[in-house]
Design an enzyme around this catalytic site. Structure first.
Site, mmCIF file in Angstrom:
data_model
loop_
_atom_site.group_PDB
_atom_site.id
_atom_site.type_symbol
_atom_site.label_atom_id
_atom_site.label_comp_id
_atom_site.label_asym_id
_atom_site.label_seq_id
_atom_site.Cartn_x
_atom_site.Cartn_y
_atom_site.Cartn_z
ATOM 1 N N TYR A 30 19.484 23.156 16.031
ATOM 2 C CA TYR A 30 19.296 22.667 17.396
ATOM 3 C C TYR A 30 20.598 22.064 17.934
ATOM 4 C CZ TYR A 30 14.561 24.074 17.789
ATOM 5 O OH TYR A 30 13.456 24.862 17.908
ATOM 6 N N LYS B 44 15.201 29.376 3.465
ATOM 7 C CA LYS B 44 15.849 30.688 3.361
ATOM 8 C C LYS B 44 17.075 30.529 2.465
ATOM 9 C CE LYS B 44 15.860 35.064 4.642
ATOM 10 N NZ LYS B 44 14.795 35.994 4.192
ATOM 11 N N ASP C 174 10.286 34.010 5.893
ATOM 12 C CA ASP C 174 9.673 35.258 6.321
ATOM 13 C C ASP C 174 8.359 35.502 5.591
ATOM 14 O OD1 ASP C 174 11.417 35.353 4.169
ATOM 15 O OD2 ASP C 174 12.018 37.421 4.476
ATOM 16 N N ASP D 182 9.646 24.811 13.997
ATOM 17 C CA ASP D 182 9.263 25.062 15.386
ATOM 18 C C ASP D 182 8.550 26.409 15.498
ATOM 19 O OD1 ASP D 182 9.034 24.882 18.114
ATOM 20 O OD2 ASP D 182 11.174 25.091 18.526
ATOM 21 N N ASP E 26 4.276 26.992 16.009
ATOM 22 C CA ASP E 26 3.735 27.745 17.148
ATOM 23 C C ASP E 26 2.863 28.903 16.667
ATOM 24 O OD1 ASP E 26 5.024 26.061 18.873
ATOM 25 O OD2 ASP E 26 6.199 27.616 19.876
#
Length: 355
Positions: free
Chosen positions: A135, A189, A222, A246, A250
């Site tokens: 961010y 990751k 993933d 984030d 969602d």
């Protein structure tokens, strides 16, 4: 005499004023079970503040947010704001950084009576690190973490620190320890971002040792997205860096029925901000069709965070009752009610439960 519970209300843009006022009405309806009286103050942010003060979040708002017990933040249209140098700052990002709100607590659960895309009943939580990661507006001391050294090259800096990683890990494990399943999945990751996610995993593993009763698992981001779609019931509490959290939160909320049903609480050591997961929806603003449930549930989380457990339980239970039947739901949920009528129904349920 007990000090009042002081809440700063920032209505924001689009449907913000409608859903903030609806939420305040629900909180007031719970007055009988509150331990303290509610004292609210409203201040402008977003386009209203830009017009009046030249900034979408004036310094006076930040100072007020630092002085209260909690903040109710309405959605904002920050993608439509002018450049930062012209006063167009994202109020959400500014408050997270200025108030050091390191955690974003995002539940995703299905509700009785509502069909969910997942076709499975589940109740999970994403604990998202809130102050750094990819961010660009909050991961640098000065300047922006995204830049262009030449016209055809754009770069972004990802920041992961030991302190922030330990903070979000501990918040996630403490939450998991209080839940029946007692299970944490750390999303990463590290097979590609070996240093940044490597540090993040090092921190979560060290915190895991402090919570022997909590089961611990690591999963590539993933794979986590794929498993959420296939079977969200396998998850309890997910802990993730900022952008991964984030995106996954969602996804989880949509699988549970939509962002309009998803509460969200930003918190740190000293401050907390309730914020709906969805956006400002300017296309439906002022039409009495906005669904206030996401912000209502966000403020329910804020009240719980501030020790008002009875009021939080009552509001949450009342939302559940209202969502069971089409006659007491908003039209976006295949119901019959607009914002005002739904708010009246929800307030009545809360008042009846408080007697």
């Amino acid at each position: 005499m007990t000090e009042p519970l002081r809440l700063l209300c920032l209505e924001g843009d689009g449907i913000g004023p409608e859903i903030v006022n609806a939420t305040l009405a629900v909180v007031q309806a719970a007055g009988r079970v509150l331990n303290r009286k509610i004292q609210t103050e409203k201040m402008d942010i977003g386009f209203a503040a830009l017009k009046a003060k030249g900034s979408t979040i004036p310094q006076s708002v930040i100072e007020a947010a630092e002085s209260v017990d909690g903040v109710i933040l309405g959605p904002v249209s920050h993608n439509e704001y002018p450049p930062v140098e012209q006063g167009g700052r994202n109020p959400s990002g500014v408050l997270r950084k200025e108030l050091e709100l390191f955690a974003n607590h995002r539940p995703a659960k299905t509700w009785v009576g509502l069909d969910a895309p997942s076709r499975k009943s589940f109740d999970l939580i994403v604990m998202r690190e809130n102050l750094e990661g990819f961010y660009a507006d909050r991961n640098m001391f000065a300047g922006c973490g995204e830049f262009m050294p030449e016209p055809d090259v754009a770069l972004a800096v990802r920041k992961v620190t030991r302190k922030a990683s330990l903070d979000i890990a501990r918040a996630g494990f403490e939450l998991a320890a209080s839940r029946p399943a007692k299970h944490v999945t750390v999303v990463h990751k590290a097979n590609v971002m070996r240093m940044t996610d490597g540090l993040f995993l090092e921190c979560t593993r060290s915190v895991a040792k402090e919570f022997p009763s909590v089961a611990y698992k690591e999963m590539l981001v993933d794979a986590a997205a794929a498993h959420l779609v296939r079977d969200p019931t396998r998850f309890d509490v997910l802990i993730a860096t900022n952008m991964f959290g984030d995106i996954l939160s969602d996804l989880a909320s949509e699988l549970a029925g939509g962002l309009g049903l998803a509460g969200s609480l930003n918190f740190g050591a000293l401050h907390a901000v309730a914020q709906a997961q969805h956006g400002s929806a300017p296309d439906i603003a002022g039409r009495d069709v906005a669904n206030p449930v996401s912000l209502v549930l966000s403020v329910e989380m804020l009240l719980r965070h501030l020790g008002e457990t009875n009021a939080a339980d009552l509001i949450r239970a009342s939302v559940g009752v209202a969502l069971e039947s089409p006659e007491t739901r908003t039209r976006d949920l295949q119901g019959t009610l607009g914002t005002s009528a739904f708010t009246e129904v929800l307030c009545k349920l809360v008042e009846e439960g408080a007697r």
